[in-house]
Design a protein around this motif. Structure first.
Motif, PDB file in Angstrom:
ATOM      1  N   UNK A   1       0.826  -1.210   0.000  1.00 26.40           N
ATOM      2  CA  UNK A   1       0.000   0.000   0.000  1.00 26.40           C
ATOM      3  C   UNK A   1       0.861   1.260   0.000  1.00 26.40           C
ATOM      4  N   UNK A   2       0.238   2.364  -0.303  1.00 25.44           N
ATOM      5  CA  UNK A   2       0.957   3.636  -0.264  1.00 25.44           C
ATOM      6  C   UNK A   2       1.361   3.950   1.184  1.00 25.44           C
ATOM      7  N   UNK A   3       2.552   4.503   1.303  1.00 28.43           N
ATOM      8  CA  UNK A   3       3.012   4.922   2.626  1.00 28.43           C
ATOM      9  C   UNK A   3       2.194   6.133   3.075  1.00 28.43           C
ATOM     10  N   UNK A   4       1.929   6.217   4.349  1.00 26.48           N
ATOM     11  CA  UNK A   4       1.121   7.319   4.876  1.00 26.48           C
ATOM     12  C   UNK A   4       2.008   8.514   5.227  1.00 26.48           C
TER      13      UNK A   4
ATOM     14  N   UNK B   1      16.597  28.976  -2.535  1.00 22.81           N
ATOM     15  CA  UNK B   1      15.355  28.309  -2.129  1.00 22.81           C
ATOM     16  C   UNK B   1      15.285  28.031  -0.644  1.00 22.81           C
ATOM     17  N   UNK B   2      16.447  28.069   0.027  1.00 19.44           N
ATOM     18  CA  UNK B   2      16.485  27.855   1.472  1.00 19.44           C
ATOM     19  C   UNK B   2      16.044  26.469   1.902  1.00 19.44           C
ATOM     20  N   UNK B   3      16.581  25.450   1.251  1.00 22.25           N
ATOM     21  CA  UNK B   3      16.161  24.083   1.570  1.00 22.25           C
ATOM     22  C   UNK B   3      17.344  23.122   1.549  1.00 22.25           C
ATOM     23  N   UNK B   4      17.147  21.963   2.158  1.00 27.99           N
ATOM     24  CA  UNK B   4      18.061  20.826   2.057  1.00 27.99           C
ATOM     25  C   UNK B   4      17.234  19.661   1.537  1.00 27.99           C
ATOM     26  N   UNK B   5      17.667  19.077   0.429  1.00 28.24           N
ATOM     27  CA  UNK B   5      16.955  17.965  -0.198  1.00 28.24           C
ATOM     28  C   UNK B   5      17.660  16.663   0.160  1.00 28.24           C
ATOM     29  N   UNK B   6      16.937  15.713   0.731  1.00 30.14           N
ATOM     30  CA  UNK B   6      17.537  14.476   1.251  1.00 30.14           C
ATOM     31  C   UNK B   6      16.968  13.247   0.553  1.00 30.14           C
ATOM     32  N   UNK B   7      17.844  12.434  -0.013  1.00 32.13           N
ATOM     33  CA  UNK B   7      17.490  11.158  -0.622  1.00 32.13           C
ATOM     34  C   UNK B   7      17.622  10.081   0.456  1.00 32.13           C
ATOM     35  N   UNK B   8      16.501   9.441   0.803  1.00 30.93           N
ATOM     36  CA  UNK B   8      16.494   8.457   1.897  1.00 30.93           C
ATOM     37  C   UNK B   8      16.791   7.041   1.433  1.00 30.93           C
ATOM     38  N   UNK B   9      17.054   6.853   0.141  1.00 35.11           N
ATOM     39  CA  UNK B   9      17.297   5.511  -0.396  1.00 35.11           C
ATOM     40  C   UNK B   9      18.702   5.017  -0.045  1.00 35.11           C
ATOM     41  N   UNK B  10      18.946   3.711  -0.179  1.00 31.05           N
ATOM     42  CA  UNK B  10      20.301   3.185   0.063  1.00 31.05           C
ATOM     43  C   UNK B  10      21.317   3.847  -0.854  1.00 31.05           C
TER      44      UNK B  10
ATOM     45  N   UNK C   1      22.617  12.327   0.398  1.00 27.69           N
ATOM     46  CA  UNK C   1      22.160  10.980   0.727  1.00 27.69           C
ATOM     47  C   UNK C   1      22.193  10.731   2.222  1.00 27.69           C
ATOM     48  N   UNK C   2      21.034  10.327   2.762  1.00 27.85           N
ATOM     49  CA  UNK C   2      20.939   9.915   4.160  1.00 27.85           C
ATOM     50  C   UNK C   2      20.057   8.671   4.203  1.00 27.85           C
ATOM     51  N   UNK C   3      20.663   7.490   3.927  1.00 23.08           N
ATOM     52  CA  UNK C   3      19.873   6.250   3.932  1.00 23.08           C
ATOM     53  C   UNK C   3      19.209   6.045   5.289  1.00 23.08           C
ATOM     54  N   UNK C   4      18.003   5.539   5.284  1.00 24.45           N
ATOM     55  CA  UNK C   4      17.283   5.360   6.536  1.00 24.45           C
ATOM     56  C   UNK C   4      18.052   4.478   7.511  1.00 24.45           C
ATOM     57  N   UNK C   5      18.709   3.419   7.004  1.00 26.88           N
ATOM     58  CA  UNK C   5      19.434   2.522   7.913  1.00 26.88           C
ATOM     59  C   UNK C   5      20.694   3.165   8.498  1.00 26.88           C
ATOM     60  N   UNK C   6      21.088   4.321   7.950  1.00 26.91           N
ATOM     61  CA  UNK C   6      22.249   5.049   8.481  1.00 26.91           C
ATOM     62  C   UNK C   6      21.827   6.381   9.116  1.00 26.91           C
ATOM     63  N   UNK C   7      20.527   6.539   9.311  1.00 27.00           N
ATOM     64  CA  UNK C   7      19.998   7.833   9.769  1.00 27.00           C
ATOM     65  C   UNK C   7      20.658   8.295  11.063  1.00 27.00           C
TER      66      UNK C   7
ATOM     67  N   UNK D   1       7.008   3.550  -0.933  1.00 20.97           N
ATOM     68  CA  UNK D   1       8.280   3.501  -0.212  1.00 20.97           C
ATOM     69  C   UNK D   1       8.142   4.154   1.166  1.00 20.97           C
ATOM     70  N   UNK D   2       8.577   3.445   2.193  1.00 19.56           N
ATOM     71  CA  UNK D   2       8.452   3.924   3.570  1.00 19.56           C
ATOM     72  C   UNK D   2       9.663   4.736   4.038  1.00 19.56           C
ATOM     73  N   UNK D   3      10.719   4.771   3.241  1.00 21.91           N
ATOM     74  CA  UNK D   3      11.972   5.351   3.714  1.00 21.91           C
ATOM     75  C   UNK D   3      11.872   6.852   4.001  1.00 21.91           C
ATOM     76  N   UNK D   4      11.303   7.606   3.063  1.00 20.79           N
ATOM     77  CA  UNK D   4      11.224   9.053   3.284  1.00 20.79           C
ATOM     78  C   UNK D   4      10.190   9.440   4.347  1.00 20.79           C
ATOM     79  N   UNK D   5       8.997   8.808   4.389  1.00 19.89           N
ATOM     80  CA  UNK D   5       8.080   9.148   5.481  1.00 19.89           C
ATOM     81  C   UNK D   5       8.673   8.869   6.861  1.00 19.89           C
TER      82      UNK D   5
END
Length: 447
Positions: free
Chosen positions: A113-116, A139-148, A162-168, A193-197
């Motif tokens: 299912x879609x991640x909430x 733009x005043x932002x930091x963009x983070x890729x949560x994938x491995x 890159x900030x993989x969830x398992x290395x958060x 995908x549950x990584x970014x939520x």
């Protein structure tokens, strides 16, 4: 004597336990992307839907490079979908099965299912595009890729870190901004995908006040033909593994000749628009662009020609050399050549079909599946030599003909190819999914 009897009993018990437990460890059941949220289970296959064959009543699920072929019946329970045939290819699924791993039977197939994501945290594609156009500073932002990391390396959004969830927990202080009021945007592999939520949730717990999730993620970004950035390490992997790619050096020819990346083709950026016909016919070819000038415009030019795997080398030549990449000197070729390399010993599907249909006096088809699989059907003229018994049955294998080996997915066929080649046989193998009924009719699907 008592001690000897005890030891014998323990040995027998150990042997019984060994044979009582199914050897599911031999084949991975859980894709790497699923391991972030799920532990591997002996009776559940978690991966991406590769295909469905209504004719043979099977579903194919990819787990990394392995393709599981799972039988199903009218009793298959679907969760998250009305019909099996309407589930898109590549969709994340979990299949609970019964029976041995050689002949698994699907009991339940669940579509991930879609991640909430809380509505207030969502950021749309158009909103993110505008921010990326302005850049992180304006733009005043930091963009983070949560994938491995490997996924990030292969291709990511511009300016993403890159900030993989398992290395958060271990990397958060190095990657996340010190200012907790700064806008932080997380993304990963799409709606399921549950990584970014989960990363966003953890960031909120750390006290970050402006946390957003680009829920549609990388798939939506690529579908919208937005610029994708590739890390030098990904190109180094292609070179080291001798895989096919197209690297385009967009610098003036004289400048490029002073130092260029292995395999690069010279197409000065001013000449790119007129070079369309020089690009490969295969639109899935990986195209890597690097050089000076308006690289983003060059990206859109090539991407709009239909090359879905186009990327820009992050940092160009400077980043390449800094990462340890070597440079060649001299005049570059201007001819673009892309020929995907088959695996050593691989036979094309077309040639395999021709041998099956017309026969060939110089070839023998060898089915290396186990007897419980071949009982459901074999190709006409094929002989069955189970992959695990090749060495003990070697005396029965003819040496005066070329062997063409197949299994059900190509995995065991390649292993058999290696064994037979080592034993001195002339051999090739089919690297594809093949299903065969009792009448010898078959269906082959490219992996």
């Amino acid at each position: 004597m008592i001690r000897r009897n005890i030891l014998s009993a323990l040995f027998i018990l150990a042997a019984c336990l060994t044979f009582a437990v199914p050897s599911y460890a031999a084949k991975p059941t859980t894709d790497k992307s699923c391991k972030e949220c799920h532990k591997p289970a002996a009776d559940v296959i978690r991966g991406n839907l590769f295909g469905v064959s209504e004719k043979f009543k099977t579903v194919q699920v990819s787990v990394g490079s392995l393709i599981w072929v799972i039988k199903y019946g009218d009793d298959l329970k679907l969760v998250g979908a009305d019909k099996l045939t309407t589930i898109p290819r590549g969709k994340a699924v979990a299949v609970t099965f019964s029976g041995p791993e050689k002949t698994p039977y699907a009991v339940t197939l669940s579509v991930k299912p879609e991640a909430k994501v809380p509505p207030g945290q969502l950021i749309t594609l158009d909103e993110l595009k505008k921010l990326v156009e302005r850049g992180p500073e304006k733009g005043g932002f930091v963009l983070v890729d949560s994938r491995p990391a490997p996924r990030y390396k292969e291709g990511h959004l511009p300016y993403a870190v890159n900030l993989p969830l398992d290395k958060f927990d271990s990397l958060k202080d190095k990657v996340l901004p010190k200012d907790k009021n700064k806008l932080v945007i997380f993304y990963c592999g799409g709606l399921t995908c549950q990584l970014s939520p989960e990363s966003a949730r953890r960031a909120k717990e750390l006290g970050y006040t402006k946390v957003k999730v680009f829920h549609a993620g990388m798939p939506a970004w690529q579908k919208a033909a937005q610029m994708v950035v590739e890390e030098p390490g990904a190109l180094q992997d292609l070179i080291e593994k001798e895989l096919a790619y197209v690297a385009i050096d967009l610098r003036p020819a004289a400048e490029a000749a002073k130092g260029y990346i292995q395999g690069a083709v010279s197409v000065p950026i001013k000449d790119l628009a007129a070079a369309k016909e020089r690009f490969p016919g295969d639109k899935s070819a990986p195209i890597i662009l690097y050089g000076n000038g308006n690289i983003e415009k060059a990206f859109h030019t090539v991407r709009n020609w239909g090359y879905s795997n186009t990327a820009v080398l992050n940092g160009g030549i400077r980043a390449w050399t800094k990462a340890g990449g070597k440079l060649l000197t001299g005049k570059l070729t201007t001819v673009i050549s892309y020929v995907p390399k088959p695996r050593p010993g691989e036979i094309s599907i077309e040639e395999f079909k021709e041998i099956v249909e017309k026969g060939a006096p110089g070839e023998i088809i060898v089915d290396v599946r186990d007897p419980d699989e071949t009982a459901n059907g074999m190709l006409k003229g094929a002989i069955n030599i189970p992959g695990g018994k090749i060495k003990e049955m070697v005396s029965k294998i003819p040496k005066d003909k070329e062997l063409v080996v197949h299994c059900s997915t190509g995995i065991r066929a390649e292993m058999a190819y290696e064994d037979l080649k080592e034993l001195g046989f002339k051999v090739r193998f089919l690297n594809a999914l093949i299903q065969i009924d009792k009448d010898g009719k078959y269906e082959i699907t490219k992996k």
